[in-house]
Write a protein that holds these residues in place. Sequence first.
Motif, mmCIF file in Angstrom:
data_model
loop_
_atom_site.group_PDB
_atom_site.id
_atom_site.type_symbol
_atom_site.label_atom_id
_atom_site.label_comp_id
_atom_site.label_asym_id
_atom_site.label_seq_id
_atom_site.Cartn_x
_atom_site.Cartn_y
_atom_site.Cartn_z
ATOM 1 N N GLY A 59 0.781 -1.228 0.000
ATOM 2 C CA GLY A 59 0.000 0.000 0.000
ATOM 3 C C GLY A 59 0.817 1.284 0.000
ATOM 4 N N THR A 60 2.120 1.152 -0.016
ATOM 5 C CA THR A 60 2.965 2.349 -0.057
ATOM 6 C C THR A 60 2.890 2.982 -1.440
ATOM 7 N N THR A 61 2.752 4.286 -1.462
ATOM 8 C CA THR A 61 2.663 5.004 -2.735
ATOM 9 C C THR A 61 3.858 5.934 -2.925
ATOM 10 N N ASN A 62 4.191 6.172 -4.155
ATOM 11 C CA ASN A 62 5.167 7.206 -4.455
ATOM 12 C C ASN A 62 4.803 7.844 -5.794
ATOM 13 N N TYR A 63 5.219 9.079 -5.951
ATOM 14 C CA TYR A 63 4.813 9.879 -7.103
ATOM 15 C C TYR A 63 6.013 10.534 -7.769
ATOM 16 N N GLY A 64 5.902 10.650 -9.078
ATOM 17 C CA GLY A 64 6.867 11.456 -9.790
ATOM 18 C C GLY A 64 6.641 12.929 -9.466
ATOM 19 N N ASP A 65 7.663 13.725 -9.676
ATOM 20 C CA ASP A 65 7.570 15.137 -9.308
ATOM 21 C C ASP A 65 6.401 15.838 -10.009
ATOM 22 N N SER A 66 6.122 15.441 -11.233
ATOM 23 C CA SER A 66 5.070 16.108 -11.989
ATOM 24 C C SER A 66 3.679 15.795 -11.460
ATOM 25 N N ALA A 67 3.566 14.723 -10.687
ATOM 26 C CA ALA A 67 2.259 14.285 -10.208
ATOM 27 C C ALA A 67 1.962 14.704 -8.782
ATOM 28 N N LYS A 68 2.981 15.063 -8.043
ATOM 29 C CA LYS A 68 2.799 15.355 -6.621
ATOM 30 C C LYS A 68 1.817 16.513 -6.418
ATOM 31 N N GLY A 69 0.853 16.256 -5.560
ATOM 32 C CA GLY A 69 -0.124 17.282 -5.225
ATOM 33 C C GLY A 69 -1.302 17.362 -6.169
ATOM 34 N N ARG A 70 -1.211 16.669 -7.314
ATOM 35 C CA ARG A 70 -2.303 16.739 -8.294
ATOM 36 C C ARG A 70 -2.920 15.380 -8.594
ATOM 37 N N PHE A 71 -2.099 14.322 -8.547
ATOM 38 C CA PHE A 71 -2.572 12.982 -8.909
ATOM 39 C C PHE A 71 -2.602 12.092 -7.671
ATOM 40 N N THR A 72 -3.509 11.127 -7.693
ATOM 41 C CA THR A 72 -3.613 10.171 -6.596
ATOM 42 C C THR A 72 -3.762 8.769 -7.169
ATOM 43 N N ILE A 73 -2.931 7.857 -6.706
ATOM 44 C CA ILE A 73 -3.037 6.461 -7.107
ATOM 45 C C ILE A 73 -3.731 5.686 -6.002
ATOM 46 N N SER A 74 -4.590 4.748 -6.405
ATOM 47 C CA SER A 74 -5.285 3.919 -5.431
ATOM 48 C C SER A 74 -5.545 2.555 -6.059
ATOM 49 N N ARG A 75 -5.964 1.622 -5.225
ATOM 50 C CA ARG A 75 -6.187 0.270 -5.725
ATOM 51 C C ARG A 75 -7.434 -0.315 -5.076
ATOM 52 N N ASP A 76 -8.192 -1.017 -5.867
ATOM 53 C CA ASP A 76 -9.339 -1.794 -5.401
ATOM 54 C C ASP A 76 -8.966 -3.262 -5.573
ATOM 55 N N ASN A 77 -8.565 -3.910 -4.486
ATOM 56 C CA ASN A 77 -8.095 -5.295 -4.583
ATOM 57 C C ASN A 77 -9.206 -6.241 -5.048
ATOM 58 N N ALA A 78 -10.400 -5.982 -4.637
ATOM 59 C CA ALA A 78 -11.512 -6.866 -5.016
ATOM 60 C C ALA A 78 -11.738 -6.842 -6.529
ATOM 61 N N GLN A 79 -11.476 -5.687 -7.137
ATOM 62 C CA GLN A 79 -11.681 -5.535 -8.573
ATOM 63 C C GLN A 79 -10.393 -5.710 -9.364
ATOM 64 N N ASN A 80 -9.284 -5.959 -8.683
ATOM 65 C CA ASN A 80 -7.976 -6.073 -9.353
ATOM 66 C C ASN A 80 -7.710 -4.850 -10.228
ATOM 67 N N THR A 81 -8.020 -3.697 -9.704
ATOM 68 C CA THR A 81 -7.932 -2.476 -10.509
ATOM 69 C C THR A 81 -7.141 -1.412 -9.754
ATOM 70 N N VAL A 82 -6.296 -0.735 -10.492
ATOM 71 C CA VAL A 82 -5.518 0.380 -9.969
ATOM 72 C C VAL A 82 -6.000 1.652 -10.661
ATOM 73 N N TYR A 83 -6.237 2.678 -9.878
ATOM 74 C CA TYR A 83 -6.755 3.932 -10.423
ATOM 75 C C TYR A 83 -5.719 5.041 -10.330
ATOM 76 N N LEU A 84 -5.814 5.963 -11.256
ATOM 77 C CA LEU A 84 -5.024 7.186 -11.185
ATOM 78 C C LEU A 84 -5.981 8.348 -11.363
ATOM 79 N N GLN A 85 -6.225 9.050 -10.265
ATOM 80 C CA GLN A 85 -7.055 10.249 -10.308
ATOM 81 C C GLN A 85 -6.164 11.439 -10.621
ATOM 82 N N MET A 86 -6.459 12.105 -11.706
ATOM 83 C CA MET A 86 -5.634 13.225 -12.154
ATOM 84 C C MET A 86 -6.464 14.504 -12.105
ATOM 85 N N ASN A 87 -6.027 15.439 -11.297
ATOM 86 C CA ASN A 87 -6.704 16.726 -11.153
ATOM 87 C C ASN A 87 -5.787 17.846 -11.627
ATOM 88 N N SER A 88 -6.384 18.996 -11.853
ATOM 89 C CA SER A 88 -5.617 20.184 -12.268
ATOM 90 C C SER A 88 -4.695 19.864 -13.438
#
Length: 122
Positions: A59-88
């Motif tokens: 569950g540890t996350t890390n971000y590239g410099d361009s994504a910090k503060g704007r993007f969020t990565i998350s995972r739904d284990n039940a759905q075997n899916t990883v999401y990337l929420q991109m804002n701004s």
Amino acid sequence: VPLVMESGGGLVQAGGSLRLACTISRNVSISDNAWYRQGWYRQAPGKRRELVAAITSGGTTNYGDSAKGRFTISRDNAQNTVYLQMNSLKPEDTAVYFCNHHQVHPSVLDYWGQGTQVNVSS
């Protein structure tokens, strides 16, 4: 059937948001004691592929410099899916976004999706 498949790309105006999804096929066997990292990378024309965000099996996350503060990565284990929420979003976020599943234990596996195009207009 692709083992890793991205979706959610498209065209958005600067300042807008998109959510990308990466579905890992059930044909990819992920045991409970597996150590792996799932990540989003992107590649713009003429540029090298770069890490956007990653999440480990613990569950540890890390971000590239361009994504910090704007993007969020998350995972739904039940759905075997990883999401990337991109804002701004900015025009410089325009790229093909790829999903990667990289396992190091109990065996080494490395799977890439075919990518999804994100275009951000100014």
